[in-house]
Design an enzyme around this catalytic site. Structure first.
Site, short mmCIF file in Angstrom:
data_model
loop_
_atom_site.label_atom_id
_atom_site.label_comp_id
_atom_site.label_asym_id
_atom_site.label_seq_id
_atom_site.Cartn_x
_atom_site.Cartn_y
_atom_site.Cartn_z
N LYS A 199 -35.47 15.73 -0.98
CA LYS A 199 -34.36 16.63 -1.30
C LYS A 199 -33.08 15.90 -0.86
O LYS A 199 -32.75 15.84 0.31
CB LYS A 199 -34.52 17.94 -0.51
CG LYS A 199 -33.87 19.16 -1.15
CD LYS A 199 -32.38 19.06 -1.39
CE LYS A 199 -31.56 19.33 -0.14
NZ LYS A 199 -30.11 19.20 -0.38
N GLU A 255 -32.64 11.87 12.50
CA GLU A 255 -31.55 10.92 12.71
C GLU A 255 -30.26 11.72 12.53
O GLU A 255 -29.93 12.12 11.43
CB GLU A 255 -31.69 9.78 11.68
CG GLU A 255 -31.01 8.52 12.15
CD GLU A 255 -29.56 8.52 11.78
OE1 GLU A 255 -28.74 9.01 12.60
OE2 GLU A 255 -29.24 8.04 10.69
N CYS A 292 -23.37 7.55 10.50
CA CYS A 292 -23.97 8.07 11.73
C CYS A 292 -23.75 7.11 12.89
O CYS A 292 -23.53 7.53 14.01
CB CYS A 292 -25.44 8.33 11.52
SG CYS A 292 -26.28 6.97 10.72
N GLU A 333 -18.71 14.47 17.28
CA GLU A 333 -18.73 13.58 16.12
C GLU A 333 -17.75 14.12 15.07
O GLU A 333 -17.92 15.22 14.57
CB GLU A 333 -20.14 13.51 15.54
CG GLU A 333 -20.25 12.51 14.41
CD GLU A 333 -21.67 12.39 13.85
OE1 GLU A 333 -22.28 13.43 13.56
OE2 GLU A 333 -22.14 11.25 13.70
#
Ligand code: NAP
Ligand code: MG
Length: 482
Positions: free
Chosen positions: A180, A254, A288, A384
């Site tokens: 997906k 992750e 990331c 983040e």
């Protein structure tokens, strides 16, 4: 070239066939470059996920895929790798239109995507088990076997690369995959699916497009999957792990980071400078493993900041044409989020880049920002941002640098700049994260290098040979031969 770009239809790849979503519903696809709708994708539901999981199960248990040897699987992945290279320019144009990233970045992404299938294609027949000494009269074998049906949920920041990273290792081990991709950018994944479908047996790779909270959720909750690999936000990652627990299956997560780049006073600053800036500008900071915090020894703080300021002021966010280094962000939502962090930063602004005059007004452009000196516990130094925002934090001693570097909830990557060999080893060893670069920084690429985090950055390892282990399970066979 752009004129040859093939924009995929709003269909899903299930059991080797391109089929519309059962609901008949589709979603608009917007290009971040101008904010205009240019095509549609499937808005899939639980029934589409059901069909994809069933197709994968059948491929894994009785289909042509299940009968291939490891060497045959590897050969198919190598053919797919070459086919990606053969179509790389077209795929790169599509990626840039859909995701907004500079065309040079999209081209690099396609090379890396092909490299994943090359690396794991070559690895497929090199995974072997072991023979374990045991009691007299016994032969004990340890074998590595595929999980079965693997679920894959990936984000929008590197659609093609994330597809390669997640699926290539799973297929190399003989799993059948259901992917997906992200609603905000998944066209390259669908196009890669078309290319793969001409090479792989039906059902080995299934792709279902749609929204995370519908199709993604249905996949993560599906009782027919044996393992799930997720890349994205910590919030959704946590939900994935809860669903995996309910399902008694394993997962890799992750989830991003707030990775430090530590610059000691003896560093080669000429070498460090372009890397320090690029580690947060690359892909608009939507990486990331972006180097989001630069920790600078106080004795060189002012001089390094003057040079970083100059660099940041020279960066222009522009449509993602030849020569562009910073494109638009992925969406209006992400632009608002990043601007919110910049406008409300609890730290002094040192530099701001520009948005190009010719950038379409409807696009999602954000001028990069450099802040400093920033307190290690400031919100902008802890959370983040996922945008082109760099925070600079001064430090005095090696011990303090280590404390600050490890002082967030994340732990993905760290960079260390020093010429002192002892310090290189000491600091690398002290970093609480999954990857450390000394006198360099590796956001993206490096398919050979095991990659992943600890704590809020997630767990499990992708890339490298380790990923083949993640996508397999161990069986111990104990034979009493008398
Ligand atoms: P996200 O919501 O975690 O999306 C990642 C993937 O999960 C997408 O495919 C998404 O689908 C899917 N998803 C969303 N909700 C789901 C659910 N309830 N169940 C199953 N799957 C679900 O991340 P985002 O909203 O794109 O970005 C939010 C923030 O996450 C960013 O600002 C950034 O800080 C972080 N992030 C990190 C990474 C990374 O590489 N580690 C990547 C992206 C974002 P849809 O997108 O189609 O809804
Ligand atoms: Mg898009």
């Amino acid at each position: 070239m752009a004129s040859n770009m093939r924009i995929p239809d709003p269909l899903n790849l299930i059991g080797g066939q391109w089929v519309p979503p059962r609901s008949g519903k589709t979603l608009e696809v917007v290009s971040p470059i101008d904010g205009e709708v240019f095509t549609r994708i499937a808005d899939s539901g639980a029934e589409d996920i059901d069909a994809a999981v069933a197709a994968a199960r059948s491929a894994f248990e009785e289909g042509e895929w299940s009968r291939l040897t490891a060497a045959e699987r590897g050969r198919l992945l190598l053919r797919f790798s070459q086919a990606i290279l053969d179509n790389a320019e077209e795929l790169a144009q599509l990626e840039t239109r859909d995701n907004g990233k500079p065309i040079a970045q999209s081209r690099a992404d396609m090379t890396v995507t092909a490299r994943y299938f090359e690396f794991y294609g070559g690895g497929a027949d090199k995974v072997h088990g072991d023979v374990i000494p045991f009691l007299n009269g016994y032969n004990v074998q340890m074998t590595r076997e595929p999980h079965g049906v693997t679920g894959h949920i990936i984000p929008w920041n590197y659609p093609a690369q994330m597809f390669g990273r997640s699926v290539a290792a799973a297929l190399a081990m003989g799993n059948a995959a259901v992917m997906k991709p992200a609603e905000d950018a998944c066209l390259s994944v669908l196009r890669l699916g078309e290319i793969a479908n001409a090479i792989l047996p039906p059902g080995a790779l299934n792709i279902v497009a749609g929204r995370g909270e519908v199709a993604g959720k249905a996949l993560s909750q599906h009782r027919g999957i044996d393992f799930i690999s997720f890349t994205g936000s910590p919030e959704v990652g946590q939900m994935i792990q809860i669903e995996a627990a309910r399902n008694f299956i394993g997962c890799t997560l992750e989830l991003g980071g707030k990775s430090p780049q530590i610059v000691f006073e003896d560093a080669d600053l000429d070498a460090a400078l372009p890397v320090l800036a690029n580690a947060i500008i690359q892909n608009g900071g939507q990486t990331c493993s972006a180097g989001a915090r630069v920790l600078v020894q106080r004795s060189i703080y002012d001089s390094l900041m003057a040079r970083l300021k100059e660099r940041f002021e020279a960066v222009e966010a522009s449509p993602s044409e030849e020569g562009a280094i910073l494109g638009p962000l992925i969406s209006a939502r992400q632009k608002r989020r990043v601007e919110g962090y910049i406008d409300n930063a609890d730290a002094p602004l040192v530099a701001r880049g520009r948005v190009a005059e010719h950038a379409p007004k409807g696009g999602y452009y954000v001028a990069p920002a450099l802040f400093g000196p920033v307190a290690p516990d400031a919100r902008i130094a802890q959370e983040e941002v996922f945008g082109p925002v760099l925070v600079a934090i001064p430090f005095d001693t090696e011990a303090e640098a280590i404390r600050i570097a490890n002082g967030t909830e994340y732990g993905l990557v760290a960079g260390i700049w020093t010429r002192d060999g002892g310090r290189q080893h000491r600091v690398a060893k002290a970093m609480r994260c999954g990857q450390v670069f000394v006198n360099g920084y590796g956001a993206g690429g490096g398919v050979e290098l095991p990659f992943g985090g600890i704590r809020k950055s997630g767990h499990g390892r992708e890339k490298g040979f380790e990923a083949l282990y993640e996508f397999s399970t161990i069986k111990t066979i104990v034979i009493n031969h008398g």
